[in-house]
Motif scaffolding. Sequence first.
Motif: not given
Length: 299
Positions: A163, A184, A189, A204-207, A228-229, A231, A246, A271
């Motif tokens: 996380q 990251h 994820r 990562s959620d940082d795209a 975006s994220w 996934t 994503s 999504q």
Amino acid sequence: MVYTTVATQEKAHDGAIWSLAWSANDLVVSGGLDGKVKAWGWTGSKLEPRVAFDGHALSVVSVAINPAGTVAASSSMDGTIALWDLQTLAPASRGVIDADAMQCWTVAFSSNGESIATGGEKGNISVFDVATGNKHDGFEPRGKFSLSVAYSPNGRFVACGAQDGIVHIFDVEQNKLMHKLEAHAMPVRALAFSPDSALLLTGSDDALIKLHDVEHGNNLYTFSGHASWITSLAFSPNGVHFSSSSIDKKVKVWDISTHETLHTFDTHDDQVWAIAYNRTGDRMASAANNGKIHVYECS
């Protein structure tokens, strides 16, 4: 290469699908927030429902298939890992593994199919014996919530993404930490090892998607293009391409050597949480928050 969408399964689940796996014998397994695990047969033109496994009390967050394509595993918010026999399409005789609530957020088979690794809220990686359900010695990153876990195809390594954006790579045989990658700035994820186990992708959620040298822990390249994220990540079986999904509703195909985006699928209207290649790499499936599964072909 030419990429086309060849099939769509509407309302494959009643709600979001967070995980997909495609077996060596052409079964697609999906896990949904409706608590069900479903197996689909690929006919060459469409997905056909084979069975709906109903063994979890809460949402299914991860599914995986062993390398032989004979057993599927699913992990749930109810704290259990369930095993399913993909030959008889029935619950496996091994039963259900109790992994404790929020401790089996992700699930991955070892390269020989004999063990299952899972991560969760405590940040550690737990390892269970598939045949007995017994817990082995695991790995302790001593980090934040482990959102993603992956075994390398050669069985030498296991990686986990946390996380806090940190990725740990462990040596399986020596049960020791090899690398702590400050990869990251946001949750990781998605993880994917290359078929030769030399490379690791992290999303990562940082795209951002980052490519790492597994042996030395070096960051080789950073891929950007999603809004975006990230996934899910998957290497093609030949190791030449990889795909990403994503919550920006897109699926992208990338060239690993030129770093170029080869194709962007924008067929989802929600999504996208999961992607999976078939054994030969000429087809890929993706699943979304609205319960749809798309199948793509590359030729």
